[in-house]
Design a protein around this motif. Structure first.
Motif, PDB file in Angstrom:
ATOM      1  N   TYR A   1       0.785  -1.236   0.000  1.00 59.56           N
ATOM      2  CA  TYR A   1       0.000   0.000   0.000  1.00 59.56           C
ATOM      3  C   TYR A   1       0.819   1.289   0.000  1.00 59.56           C
ATOM      4  O   TYR A   1       0.265   2.374  -0.202  1.00 59.56           O
ATOM      5  N   ALA A   2       2.125   1.225   0.244  1.00 52.41           N
ATOM      6  CA  ALA A   2       2.922   2.430   0.451  1.00 52.41           C
ATOM      7  C   ALA A   2       3.898   2.684  -0.688  1.00 52.41           C
ATOM      8  O   ALA A   2       4.195   1.799  -1.498  1.00 52.41           O
ATOM      9  N   HIS A   3       4.432   3.920  -0.710  1.00 53.64           N
ATOM     10  CA  HIS A   3       5.450   4.339  -1.662  1.00 53.64           C
ATOM     11  C   HIS A   3       6.473   5.155  -0.885  1.00 53.64           C
ATOM     12  O   HIS A   3       6.136   6.202  -0.326  1.00 53.64           O
ATOM     13  N   ALA A   4       7.719   4.681  -0.844  1.00 56.44           N
ATOM     14  CA  ALA A   4       8.732   5.373  -0.051  1.00 56.44           C
ATOM     15  C   ALA A   4      10.117   5.122  -0.630  1.00 56.44           C
ATOM     16  O   ALA A   4      10.447   3.989  -0.985  1.00 56.44           O
ATOM     17  N   PRO A   5      10.940   6.174  -0.695  1.00 57.52           N
ATOM     18  CA  PRO A   5      12.302   5.979  -1.176  1.00 57.52           C
ATOM     19  C   PRO A   5      13.229   5.419  -0.098  1.00 57.52           C
ATOM     20  O   PRO A   5      14.414   5.213  -0.365  1.00 57.52           O
ATOM     21  N   GLU A   6      12.683   5.174   1.089  1.00 53.63           N
ATOM     22  CA  GLU A   6      13.454   4.605   2.183  1.00 53.63           C
ATOM     23  C   GLU A   6      12.550   3.726   3.050  1.00 53.63           C
ATOM     24  O   GLU A   6      11.578   4.202   3.633  1.00 53.63           O
ATOM     25  N   ARG A   7      12.860   2.435   3.125  1.00 50.63           N
ATOM     26  CA  ARG A   7      12.038   1.478   3.866  1.00 50.63           C
ATOM     27  C   ARG A   7      11.983   1.784   5.357  1.00 50.63           C
ATOM     28  O   ARG A   7      11.046   1.374   6.039  1.00 50.63           O
ATOM     29  N   GLY A   8      12.965   2.497   5.864  1.00 50.04           N
ATOM     30  CA  GLY A   8      13.021   2.783   7.293  1.00 50.04           C
ATOM     31  C   GLY A   8      12.097   3.881   7.754  1.00 50.04           C
ATOM     32  O   GLY A   8      11.961   4.104   8.969  1.00 50.04           O
ATOM     33  N   TRP A   9      11.419   4.537   6.836  1.00 53.96           N
ATOM     34  CA  TRP A   9      10.540   5.643   7.213  1.00 53.96           C
ATOM     35  C   TRP A   9       9.167   5.118   7.672  1.00 53.96           C
ATOM     36  O   TRP A   9       8.125   5.460   7.126  1.00 53.96           O
ATOM     37  N   GLU A  10       9.187   4.295   8.701  1.00 58.38           N
ATOM     38  CA  GLU A  10       7.946   3.666   9.160  1.00 58.38           C
ATOM     39  C   GLU A  10       7.079   4.616   9.987  1.00 58.38           C
ATOM     40  O   GLU A  10       5.864   4.448  10.066  1.00 58.38           O
ATOM     41  N   ASN A  11       7.697   5.582  10.669  1.00 58.11           N
ATOM     42  CA  ASN A  11       6.932   6.622  11.372  1.00 58.11           C
ATOM     43  C   ASN A  11       7.622   7.957  11.148  1.00 58.11           C
ATOM     44  O   ASN A  11       8.751   8.010  10.630  1.00 58.11           O
ATOM     45  N   ASP A  12       6.985   9.049  11.519  1.00 56.50           N
ATOM     46  CA  ASP A  12       7.490  10.385  11.173  1.00 56.50           C
ATOM     47  C   ASP A  12       8.859  10.685  11.761  1.00 56.50           C
ATOM     48  O   ASP A  12       9.664  11.390  11.152  1.00 56.50           O
TER      49      ASP A  12
END
Length: 500
Positions: free
Chosen positions: A180-191
């Motif tokens: 469901y997500a799109h992120a250039p870094e997998r570690g960005w799980e929370n703000d």
């Protein structure tokens, strides 16, 4: 006349008396021979299912190499009092198989973010990024905005197909996040994990992306861990764990506000009370971080449902709705056990995955439901030595003597110490500038034992070899030979007749 007809005809001729070469072979009554003949008959009677799939269930055994599958098979058999080698896992009965090439677009030995993006979107990408294309530098928020890859779950929601996610990892972890997500870094799980400069460029953390997901009528079922990524640091949850968020947002409450007819649960009691026929979406966050390993589950404060139980509840809930479904199930902690150099937990979580697949098999119809079981990548996990049949898979190697009978004591290596059947190439079980540990008086089958390794590293590393794909149902016949990992998406897309 088709190939199957020719083969069947050939089998029939072989059985007819008076035909040259049709006499019974000497080994005809051997148990292995007769079992293989039964397998051949079953394969010859097999029919190809080319119809569209109403439902697709994708099971991922995270880090489940082919060696891991073999060891899980033996362990499960031994847990039931058998020698283990003859055991058959739930997915090993599936009629169609292939091998999957797991490399990332920039990495020979892959990571889970890049591999999950591949089988969820149909395109390979870099290690460490989630559902953005291979042009995006890792960690570059600005470059990611116009370079998203659409996942099979997103496509399903757009097409009016119900969706679900089940994982024993954090729901925001790399593999489930690829749904469901799109992120250039997998570690960005929370703000708190996104650098301020990248936040200023408009990137949302993965937990927020889950809550903000609004395609179709939203994700119908989501079970996993990762509660702390949804809660503010100022809040302590029901199990005494603080939230991770620094933006003061309570995303669990926001999810509940967004879905007034939804149901949120955090423990076994709430899970058991869920009515799968009730309307509205379901969110279960059963741990502040990853859910417990299967051998440790009973000790959890709030208790946690098993992977098989979550799979069962998800299927019941999705089948209570119209229009079919796509369900994504991850046995995540196989991978974590391997990283810890702890085969006991890795393999027991593999048995838990086999139970979940068995549950799905029993609850669905092979005529309309495509079930795929595969892995995102392998590990440097080996099974070696000449252990006698039935030797404990987690035990020390006991070889056979010159007459083919087991010795009464373990085999010794050239350093005069015993060794185990399974072990690791890298990991914390390797000695640093000292000889290998003597295992003579060590219980290698204990839950906390770390298998020995060769190269000392803080965490055991992934492997780069191919992993297996097992499939049953509509479109399953399309898995054959050696394929790129992103091909898995294309079979699911075709089976569900989604847009291309």
């Amino acid at each position: 006349m088709g190939l199957g007809t020719v083969l069947l005809a050939g089998a029939a001729l072989y059985a007819l008396p008076g035909i040259a070469g049709a006499e019974e072979v000497p080994q005809a009554n051997d148990s292995y021979y007769t079992k293989a003949q039964k397998t051949l008959s079953r394969k010859l009677a097999q029919k190809i299912n080319t119809r569209p799939a109403k439902n697709v269930i994708l099971f991922i055994g995270d880090g489940m190499s082919i060696t891991t599958v073999t060891a899980i098979r033996i362990l499960q058999g031994q847990m039931h009092g058998r020698s283990g080698e003859e055991n058959v896992l739930s997915w090993e009965e599936f009629p169609h198989t292939a091998l999957s090439k797991t490399y990332n677009s920039n990495q020979q030995v892959p990571d889970s973010a890049g591999t999950a993006s591949a089988f969820m979107t149909g395109a390979k990408t870099k290690a460490g990024v989630i559902n953005v294309n291979q042009t995006v530098p890792r960690g570059d928020c600005g470059a990611s905005h116009d370079n998203h890859l659409e996942s099979i779950l997103e496509m399903s929601e757009k097409a009016g197909i119900n969706t679900g996610i089940v994982t024993t990892a954090r729901l925001t972890h790399a593999t489930p996040a690829a749904a469901y997500a799109h992120a250039p870094e997998r570690g960005w799980e929370n703000d708190s994990e996104i650098p301020q400069a990248e936040r200023n460029k408009g990137c949302k953390d993965i937990a927020q992306q889950f809550v903000d997901f609004s395609l179709g009528d939203g994700i119908e079922v989501a079970f996993g861990g990762g509660r702390s990524n949804f809660l503010p640091h100022s809040l302590t949850d029901e199990e005494g764990k603080k939230g991770n968020r620094t933006d003061k947002r309570n995303l669990v409450e926001e999810w509940q506000t967004k879905h007034p007819n939804g149901r949120y649960v955090w423990n076994q009691k709430g899970f058991d009370a869920l009515d799968p026929n009730a309307k509205g979406p379901v969110l279960g966050l059963f741990n502040a971080s990853h859910m417990n390993y299967e051998p440790d589950r009973a000790a959890d404060k709030g208790k946690e449902p098993s992977l098989a139980d979550m799979t069962r509840k998800a299927i019941q809930s999705l089948e209570a709705r119209d229009d079919g479904y796509f369900l994504y199930v991850e046995g995540a902690r196989i991978d974590h056990g391997h990283h810890g150099g702890n085969a006991y937990r890795a393999l027991h979580d593999g048995v838990a995955l086999a139970d979940a697949v068995q549950m799905a098999k029993e609850m669905t119809n092979g005529e309309d439901t495509l079930i795929i079981v595969t892995s995102d990548h392998s590990h440097g996990f080996v099974m070696t030595g000449y252990a006698t049949l039935g030797n404990p898979i987690l035990g020390k190697v006991v070889e056979n003597d010159a007459h083919g009978e087991p010795h009464t004591s373990p085999a010794l290596a050239l350093d005069d110490g015993p060794y185990t059947t399974v072990g690791y190439y890298t990991g914390s079980g390797a000695p640093v500038r000292q000889p290998r540990s003597d295992l003579t008086h060590v219980d290698t089958e204990a839950k906390n034992f770390k298998q020995q390794a060769i190269v000392p590293t803080k965490s055991e590393k992934h492997g780069g070899e191919d992993v297996a794909i097992y499939a049953r149902g509509p479109g399953a016949y399309l898995f054959q030979g050696v394929v790129e990992q992103n091909y898995i998406f294309h079979v699911m897309q075709h089976a569900l007749r989604l847009k291309k």
